[in-house]
Design a protein around this motif. Structure first.
Motif, PDB file in Angstrom:
ATOM      1  N   VAL A 234       0.833  -1.211   0.000  1.00 51.89           N
ATOM      2  CA  VAL A 234       0.000   0.000   0.000  1.00 51.89           C
ATOM      3  C   VAL A 234       0.862   1.253   0.000  1.00 51.89           C
ATOM      4  O   VAL A 234       0.592   2.221  -0.721  1.00 51.89           O
ATOM      5  N   SER A 235       1.924   1.233   0.807  1.00 50.61           N
ATOM      6  CA  SER A 235       2.807   2.393   0.880  1.00 50.61           C
ATOM      7  C   SER A 235       3.504   2.650  -0.449  1.00 50.61           C
ATOM      8  O   SER A 235       3.610   3.799  -0.898  1.00 50.61           O
ATOM      9  N   CYS A 236       3.962   1.577  -1.102  1.00 52.84           N
ATOM     10  CA  CYS A 236       4.594   1.726  -2.424  1.00 52.84           C
ATOM     11  C   CYS A 236       3.596   2.254  -3.442  1.00 52.84           C
ATOM     12  O   CYS A 236       3.934   3.098  -4.290  1.00 52.84           O
ATOM     13  N   PHE A 237       2.368   1.770  -3.354  1.00 55.84           N
ATOM     14  CA  PHE A 237       1.329   2.229  -4.280  1.00 55.84           C
ATOM     15  C   PHE A 237       1.059   3.723  -4.091  1.00 55.84           C
ATOM     16  O   PHE A 237       0.927   4.467  -5.070  1.00 55.84           O
ATOM     17  N   LEU A 238       1.008   4.165  -2.842  1.00 55.20           N
ATOM     18  CA  LEU A 238       0.788   5.591  -2.578  1.00 55.20           C
ATOM     19  C   LEU A 238       1.960   6.435  -3.057  1.00 55.20           C
ATOM     20  O   LEU A 238       1.770   7.527  -3.599  1.00 55.20           O
ATOM     21  N   ASN A 239       3.174   5.933  -2.846  1.00 53.72           N
ATOM     22  CA  ASN A 239       4.351   6.682  -3.270  1.00 53.72           C
ATOM     23  C   ASN A 239       4.424   6.842  -4.786  1.00 53.72           C
ATOM     24  O   ASN A 239       4.995   7.819  -5.288  1.00 53.72           O
ATOM     25  N   PHE A 241       1.904   7.400  -6.742  1.00 53.71           N
ATOM     26  CA  PHE A 241       0.928   8.381  -7.215  1.00 53.71           C
ATOM     27  C   PHE A 241       0.929   9.681  -6.420  1.00 53.71           C
ATOM     28  O   PHE A 241       0.212  10.615  -6.781  1.00 53.71           O
ATOM     29  N   MET A 242       1.722   9.733  -5.343  1.00 53.54           N
ATOM     30  CA  MET A 242       1.742  10.946  -4.526  1.00 53.54           C
ATOM     31  C   MET A 242       3.173  11.432  -4.379  1.00 53.54           C
ATOM     32  O   MET A 242       4.011  10.737  -3.790  1.00 53.54           O
ATOM     33  N   VAL A 259      -0.035  13.370   4.793  1.00 57.72           N
ATOM     34  CA  VAL A 259       0.311  12.106   4.124  1.00 57.72           C
ATOM     35  C   VAL A 259       0.736  11.065   5.147  1.00 57.72           C
ATOM     36  O   VAL A 259       0.357   9.889   5.066  1.00 57.72           O
ATOM     37  N   MET A 262      -2.274   9.663   6.886  1.00 56.15           N
ATOM     38  CA  MET A 262      -2.997   8.727   6.039  1.00 56.15           C
ATOM     39  C   MET A 262      -2.308   7.367   6.036  1.00 56.15           C
ATOM     40  O   MET A 262      -2.959   6.322   6.149  1.00 56.15           O
ATOM     41  N   LYS A 263      -0.972   7.365   5.916  1.00 50.67           N
ATOM     42  CA  LYS A 263      -0.238   6.097   5.916  1.00 50.67           C
ATOM     43  C   LYS A 263      -0.361   5.386   7.259  1.00 50.67           C
ATOM     44  O   LYS A 263      -0.532   4.162   7.309  1.00 50.67           O
ATOM     45  N   LEU A 266      -3.808   3.859   7.500  1.00 51.90           N
ATOM     46  CA  LEU A 266      -3.898   2.657   6.685  1.00 51.90           C
ATOM     47  C   LEU A 266      -3.159   1.495   7.346  1.00 51.90           C
ATOM     48  O   LEU A 266      -3.625   0.347   7.304  1.00 51.90           O
TER      49      LEU A 266
END
Length: 428
Positions: A234-239, A241-242, A259, A262-263, A266
């Motif tokens: 999840v963290s890699c996915f957020l990184n 796109f953000m 941010v 949010m992490k 999650l």
């Protein structure tokens, strides 16, 4: 081939049942709000916990100052939110203990407990029905885990430093010089590895100690690994796109805090979801019995009712040759005024109950003799098979455990008893 098919069907059925029970109990326990509370506790306790860790490390830093640079490089990833360097420098300058320092130390320890208290409260929501712990013990446990986790973090940081020193030996440097990309990746990923390893170890400790139900260590290891890996993905996915740098340029440092929140939220959502899965897997048989007792009758509308009947109508996981009862057409299950020694779940087929009030049709998914078992009465009707039937029999002790360990099942039982007594009263 048939055996393999039946085995796979049973496993997929169990997985579906576990997933539904996890999601259902996650929602019933309001763990979304608990994840928010834990996230707030993390932000509130971040500085106090960090100061406790540094207090453990100060003595070592004075003897081995090289560790200082390693810790500063590791904590640099938090510089956009809070700078750790000034705090550590001030702590290294402390040479004597004053009354104010003692007061400050007590305050820091008390503030740091906010995070751990939130985690214990959230896990207690999951395991409260099976845990025997007193509230005062949970308060003591808060401080024990607080110091245990901070000590583990300090040990892991020191171990990571030792590992980095080993990599600096001539042999490894020669090897890394041949692969410069490997050297770049290893230095960049060491901090991430330390962070996720700390998360993994801390999660294992929380899953193993806090519930008070002694879950198996291998189960805690599995779900802690699942939680850590899921958060990493999840963290890699957020990184991807953000871009936090772009947000900082527009909104300032507050965007980094948003941010981070949010992490953290999650992470605790995943953490509590896996904790709920531990509870479901540890007490799966009890939860399954409770769920089949609460199955909605045929004709109940809604996707939820349909899904529950689809998943739980055939609970093969709790069925054994010893508790299986099979009837042919015309066979009698029990007669009126017989003593209630068994409560039956109709897995398949149809039955007819003949009493002074007439005939009642009983179809797949219903329980028979449950009200009489609770009221300590005899069977009130003669029950005969209208088709080939397969039933699962529960002893009166097993059935009463379902009622005692699930307040949802108890509520269903109270509702059925109310209907039964109301009907008996009207007939009189």
């Amino acid at each position: 081939m048939f055996t393999l098919k039946a085995y796979l069907k049973k496993k997929f059925s169990r997985f579906g049942q576990m997933l539904y029970l996890t999601l259902s109990n996650f929602t019933k326990n309001a763990l979304w709000e608990s994840a928010s509370s834990c996230a707030f506790g993390f932000i509130f306790s971040f500085i106090p916990v960090t100061m406790i860790i540094f207090t453990v490390l100060v003595g070592i830093l004075r003897i081995y100052p090289n560790i200082y640079n390693f810790i500063i490089s590791f904590t640099s990833q938090f510089d956009s939110i809070v700078k750790i360097t000034p705090v550590l420098d001030k702590m290294l300058q402390i040479r004597s203990i004053s009354s104010f320092n003692i007061f400050l130390a007590v305050w820091i320890i008390w503030m740091a407990r906010k995070l751990f208290n939130s985690i214990i409260s959230a896990l207690n929501k999951i395991f409260r029905s099976v845990s025997r712990r007193k509230s005062w013990f949970n308060q003591i446990l808060t401080f024990i885990i607080e110091f245990a986790i901070t000590l583990i973090i300090a040990v892991v940081l020191i171990s990571a430093f030792i590992f980095s020193q080993i990599l600096s030996l001539p042999f490894f440097q020669t090897l890394l010089d041949l692969f410069p990309l490997l050297e770049k990746q290893s230095s960049a990923n060491l901090g991430k590895f330390v962070l996720y390893f700390i998360l993994f170890i801390s999660t294992v400790i929380a899953y193993r100690i806090i519930p008070g139900t002694k879950p198996l260590l291998r189960r805690c290891l599995f779900y802690a690994a699942l939680s850590t890996i899921a958060f990493f993905i999840v963290s890699c996915f957020l990184n991807m796109f953000m871009n936090v740098t772009n947000y900082n340029a527009v909104y300032g440092t507050i965007s980094s805090l948003v941010v981070l929140m949010m992490k953290v939220y999650l992470f605790f959502t995943i953490f509590l979801f896996c904790a709920q899965m531990i509870y479901v897997s540890q007490f799966f048989d009890t939860l399954l019995r409770s769920e089949i007792y609460q199955l909605p009758p045929y004709g109940t509308k809604g996707i939820g009712a349909y899904l529950r009947r689809f998943l739980f109508i055939n609970p093969s996981e709790i069925q054994t040759p010893q508790n299986t009862v099979k009837l042919q057409i015309g066979d009698v299950l029990y007669r009126k005024d017989d003593k209630v020694t068994r409560v039956y779940y109709l897995k398949s087929g149809a039955l007819s109950e003949a009493s002074d009030k007439g005939f009642t049709l009983r179809s797949q998914g219903c329980f028979l003799g449950d009200v009489q078992c609770i009221l300590n009465q005899t069977y009130q009707a003669e029950t005969q098979a209208l088709a080939e039937c397969e039933l699962i029999a529960f002893t009166d002790e097993e059935f009463m455990q379902i009622i005692e360990k699930s307040h949802h099942a108890a509520r269903k039982a109270i509702s059925k008893i109310s209907e039964y007594t109301a009907t008996a009263y009207n007939d009189d």
